[in-house]
Write a protein that holds these residues in place. Structure first.
Motif, PDB file in Angstrom:
ATOM      1  N   TYR A  40       3.579   3.488   3.885  1.00 27.17           N
ATOM      2  CA  TYR A  40       3.615   2.267   3.079  1.00 27.17           C
ATOM      3  C   TYR A  40       3.380   1.048   3.968  1.00 27.17           C
ATOM      4  O   TYR A  40       3.803   1.034   5.122  1.00 27.17           O
ATOM      5  CB  TYR A  40       4.996   2.072   2.469  1.00 27.17           C
ATOM      6  N   SER A  41       2.741   0.024   3.393  1.00 32.69           N
ATOM      7  CA  SER A  41       2.796  -1.284   4.044  1.00 32.69           C
ATOM      8  C   SER A  41       3.728  -2.151   3.212  1.00 32.69           C
ATOM      9  O   SER A  41       3.674  -2.120   1.994  1.00 32.69           O
ATOM     10  CB  SER A  41       1.414  -1.916   4.145  1.00 32.69           C
ATOM     11  N   PRO A  42       4.615  -2.885   3.887  1.00 29.44           N
ATOM     12  CA  PRO A  42       5.607  -3.676   3.144  1.00 29.44           C
ATOM     13  C   PRO A  42       5.010  -4.962   2.569  1.00 29.44           C
ATOM     14  O   PRO A  42       3.846  -5.273   2.819  1.00 29.44           O
ATOM     15  CB  PRO A  42       6.652  -4.004   4.208  1.00 29.44           C
ATOM     16  N   ALA A  43       5.814  -5.694   1.815  1.00 31.36           N
ATOM     17  CA  ALA A  43       5.335  -6.945   1.231  1.00 31.36           C
ATOM     18  C   ALA A  43       5.208  -8.026   2.289  1.00 31.36           C
ATOM     19  O   ALA A  43       4.255  -8.789   2.297  1.00 31.36           O
ATOM     20  CB  ALA A  43       6.299  -7.407   0.141  1.00 31.36           C
ATOM     21  N   GLU A  44       6.133  -8.059   3.206  1.00 34.87           N
ATOM     22  CA  GLU A  44       6.174  -9.197   4.110  1.00 34.87           C
ATOM     23  C   GLU A  44       6.050  -8.786   5.565  1.00 34.87           C
ATOM     24  O   GLU A  44       6.470  -7.712   5.954  1.00 34.87           O
ATOM     25  CB  GLU A  44       7.501  -9.956   3.882  1.00 34.87           C
ATOM     26  N   ASN A  45       5.426  -9.663   6.323  1.00 36.54           N
ATOM     27  CA  ASN A  45       5.309  -9.492   7.759  1.00 36.54           C
ATOM     28  C   ASN A  45       6.317 -10.438   8.389  1.00 36.54           C
ATOM     29  O   ASN A  45       6.071 -11.634   8.478  1.00 36.54           O
ATOM     30  CB  ASN A  45       3.873  -9.835   8.157  1.00 36.54           C
ATOM     31  N   THR A  46       7.452  -9.913   8.821  1.00 35.37           N
ATOM     32  CA  THR A  46       8.526 -10.796   9.294  1.00 35.37           C
ATOM     33  C   THR A  46       8.143 -11.501  10.593  1.00 35.37           C
ATOM     34  O   THR A  46       8.723 -12.515  10.926  1.00 35.37           O
ATOM     35  CB  THR A  46       9.834 -10.007   9.520  1.00 35.37           C
ATOM     36  N   GLU A  47       7.142 -10.975  11.305  1.00 34.81           N
ATOM     37  CA  GLU A  47       6.722 -11.655  12.538  1.00 34.81           C
ATOM     38  C   GLU A  47       6.164 -13.043  12.224  1.00 34.81           C
ATOM     39  O   GLU A  47       6.189 -13.936  13.056  1.00 34.81           O
ATOM     40  CB  GLU A  47       5.680 -10.814  13.283  1.00 34.81           C
ATOM     41  N   HIS A 105       0.839  -1.193   0.000  1.00 33.75           N
ATOM     42  CA  HIS A 105       0.000   0.000   0.000  1.00 33.75           C
ATOM     43  C   HIS A 105       0.866   1.232   0.000  1.00 33.75           C
ATOM     44  O   HIS A 105       1.904   1.264   0.655  1.00 33.75           O
ATOM     45  CB  HIS A 105      -0.886   0.056   1.247  1.00 33.75           C
ATOM     46  N   THR A 106       0.430   2.249  -0.715  1.00 30.51           N
ATOM     47  CA  THR A 106       1.102   3.536  -0.688  1.00 30.51           C
ATOM     48  C   THR A 106       0.020   4.569  -0.409  1.00 30.51           C
ATOM     49  O   THR A 106      -0.917   4.705  -1.190  1.00 30.51           O
ATOM     50  CB  THR A 106       1.759   3.831  -2.052  1.00 30.51           C
ATOM     51  N   PHE A 141      -3.267  -9.248   1.328  1.00 30.40           N
ATOM     52  CA  PHE A 141      -2.773  -8.427   2.438  1.00 30.40           C
ATOM     53  C   PHE A 141      -3.236  -9.024   3.771  1.00 30.40           C
ATOM     54  O   PHE A 141      -2.471  -9.168   4.717  1.00 30.40           O
ATOM     55  CB  PHE A 141      -3.273  -6.989   2.296  1.00 30.40           C
ATOM     56  N   PHE A 142      -4.517  -9.404   3.797  1.00 31.12           N
ATOM     57  CA  PHE A 142      -5.079  -9.930   5.034  1.00 31.12           C
ATOM     58  C   PHE A 142      -4.389 -11.229   5.446  1.00 31.12           C
ATOM     59  O   PHE A 142      -4.141 -11.477   6.620  1.00 31.12           O
ATOM     60  CB  PHE A 142      -6.585 -10.162   4.884  1.00 31.12           C
TER      61      PHE A 142
END
Ligand code: ADP
Ligand code: MG
Length: 611
Positions: free
Chosen positions: A266-273, A249-250, A361-362
């Motif tokens: 921005y939301s990044p591509a990956e959720n490292t958690e 997202h931008t 995204f979800f």
């Protein structure tokens, strides 16, 4: 003049260096970006110092970054007139791991043994990345504080570093990278120019390469949206997030009231958690008219938005605001509310525009939205609207929303029903669903343990109660004539007998309307926490209150009919069967504390049947 001092790197630094040097990036050129960004950070800090301190060493040096390459000597040098470092700072910053990203990265390595290289890229390893290409690095420096010494730090990236006196250094840092034989390419002007073009276009200070200015300084977030291309947005994201991925997202917006604000999030591509790495750290910096106030502002965003990256610029911000007073400041709270609202609104609009994208995204970031629901009341309805899940009416793998559920709900239906289970198959074959299916009522399938808690926190969506389908208080209207194997009198007698037999095990026993193919189901009594909820409470070390279920027997089921006959022919076995039926139902409902006891009962039962 003092003697040169040699010190060992902190153990973690050695570990990091070992990885950096031997295995890490195939993209060695990342070190250029890291050193430029350090120079830029340092100039940002100096700019702020000039606004808040009375005296700064060599105050009129230009705030710019210079890079020089020397093919013959195989060196590349990065110079800035930023804040520089004193003796203590040199060993704190370049002898230990200060950078949280690197710390997280190491912790993850310890846990996992190895790590996914694309994820490593997201952490960035900062200054130490220089040793990917160098066999020696020298840092010449003088701090902004006039009273401090001229110093030189030097290391081969093996075990330690040496700090000695230097002479006549200007304010700031001059970092000389002595390139390894196979990295000599980085001493070529053309190579470096290419890298700068790719990575460092957004540096907020003039950047000189061998004396020639190679960038134009602009604050992209202050520009008009129409003048910025998608490519530029992406590049700015990669620049400010130290990332190599594409943002999902931008969101670029500005407002004058109630506060002056320009934001680019921005939301990044990956959720490292998701990979078991530590908590993500917010990457949204706070500026006031292009001056960086704080790269890690406390309280600018709620905790659950820690995956966001970008820049927030507000003219209303006092320049000398201290980090401590920041979190409590009314202005930061206002910004926090505004940013949260705008970002949720953006997600909602995007979800409508491109449902598939939102689903993806979800899949990756859904946990954060749920955390938002769990930790704040402010945006319950809009966040709930962003949840995605399968239901008894969707195909496996196909997702829907609460909004869509309501469009399919029956007119008289005043609740939204859901189940929480291991997976779709388990819920489809369980005893709770059939009553709803028979009546054409949709049931949501949640598969995340936390969903139970989230639903109980939400309680309702658009005026409709969110109700777990295993609840006893759900009133089921009559189904068209179902064949009952027991008449009313027989049913009544059986229920009385079952109630007596099982009185220590359950709250009550009833003949019910909800079952079709199952003999008995265990229901959660009104107001009691559900089975999954109790399991969660217990896993967190809390004692869940004792739970006694309500059992509903199916008078149309063959087993129940046989049990009724067995009562007169073999009362002992009949009791064992009754207990086993109850245990099975409780087990399926997650209401059995000690499953081993069920097995013991089953063995006894088999024993007596084989006598
Ligand atoms: P990060 O930039 O994320 O803090 P780095 O490993 O890149 O981590 O740098 C470590 C620290 O070294 C920085 O936080 C900073 O304090 C110091 N540092 C690095 N380069 C410079 C520089 N050019 N001028 C002043 N300080 C620097
Ligand atoms: Mg850095």
């Amino acid at each position: 003049m003092s003697e040169p001092q040699t010190q060992s790197f902190q153990a973690e630094v050695r570990q990091l260096l070992d990885i950096v040097i031997h295995s890490l990036y195939t993209d060695k050129e990342i070190f250029v970006r890291e050193l430029i960004s350090n120079a830029s950070d340092s100039l940002e800090k100096l700019r702020l110092k000039q606004l808040t301190e009375n005296s700064v060493f060599e105050a009129d040096l230009p705030l710019e970054i210079s890079i020089t390459t020397d093919e013959e000597a195989k060196t590349i040098t990065f110079s800035d007139h930023g804040i520089g470092m004193n003796r203590q700072e040199l060993s704190d910053n370049l002898g230990t791991i200060a950078r949280s990203g690197s710390k997280e990265f190491l912790e993850a390595l310890k846990e996992k043994g190895d790590a996914n290289a694309s994820v490593i890229g997201q952490f960035g390893v900062g200054f130490y990345s220089a040793f990917m290409a160098a066999d020696k690095v020298e840092v010449f420096t003088h701090s902004w504080d006039e009273e401090t010494e001229h110093l030189k730090w030097e290391s081969d990236g093996q075990s330690g570093y040496t700090v000695s006196d230097a002479e006549g250094e200007k304010r700031g840092c001059r970092i000389v990278v002595h390139l390894k034989e196979d990295c000599a390419d980085f001493a070529k002007e053309a190579t470096i120019k290419g890298i700068i073009e790719r990575y460092s276009r957004f540096v907020s200070f003039p950047l000189n390469l061998n004396g020639e200015l190679v960038n134009t300084v602009e604050a992209i977030w202050l520009k008009n949206k129409k003048e910025i291309s998608d490519e530029e947005y992406k590049e700015f994201y990669q620049y400010c997030a130290h990332a190599v991925d594409e943002p999902r997202h931008t969101l670029h917006f500005s407002a004058d009231a109630p506060i002056d604000i320009n934001a680019l999030l921005y939301s990044p591509a990956e959720n490292t958690e998701r990979f078991g790495f530590g908590q993500m750290k917010s990457g949204v910096s706070l500026y006031c008219r292009k001056v960086l106030i704080d790269a890690e502002p406390q309280g600018l965003l709620p905790e659950w938005l820690r995956f966001l990256r970008g820049v927030v610029d507000s003219e209303d911000l006092p320049l000398n605001i201290s980090r401590e007073s920041m979190q409590d400041s009314a202005l930061i709270q206002k910004l926090n509310r505004l940013l949260t609202k705008r970002f949720i609104k953006h997600l909602t609009t995007e979800a409508k525009k491109d449902p598939k994208k939102h689903e993806e995204f979800f899949e990756v970031f859904g946990r954060f939205l749920k955390e938002g629901i769990a930790t704040s009341f402010d945006h319950h309805e809009s966040l709930a609207g962003l949840l995605r899940f399968e239901t008894s009416m969707t195909e496996a793998g196909e997702k829907t929303s609460l909004e869509d559920y309501l469009t399919r709900a029956k007119e008289e239906q005043d609740s939204i029903y859901y189940l929480v289970g291991l997976d779709r198959a388990a819920m489809e074959s369980g005893a709770y669903l059939e009553a709803f299916q028979k009546r054409g009522i949709e049931v949501i399938f949640f598969t995340d343990g936390i969903d139970d808690y989230i639903m109980e926190t939400l309680r309702e969506y658009k005026g409709k109660a969110l109700v777990s389908a295993d609840r006893a208080e759900i009133e089921m209207d009559d189904l068209p004539e179902e064949e009952s194997k027991l008449n009313e009198e027989e049913s009544k007698e059986l229920v009385d007998w079952l109630g007596e037999t099982l009185k220590d095990k359950v709250e009550s026993v009833e003949i019910g309307k909800r079952l079709v193919s199952h003999p008995v189901v265990a229901l959660t009594p009104k107001d009691a926490p559900s089975g999954q909820m109790r399991a969660m409470m217990e896993s967190m070390g809390q004692n869940a209150p004792e739970l006694k279920a309500r059992l509903e027997f199916n008078p149309g089921h063959e087993l129940v009919e046989k049990l009724n006959e067995l009562r007169s022919s073999n009362a002992t076995v009949a009791e064992m069967v009754a207990h086993q039926l109850a245990d099975n139902a409780l087990l399926a409902a997650g209401m059995v504390k000690n499953p081993a006891s069920v097995v013991a009962g089953m063995n006894d039962l088999m024993g007596s049947l084989m006598k």
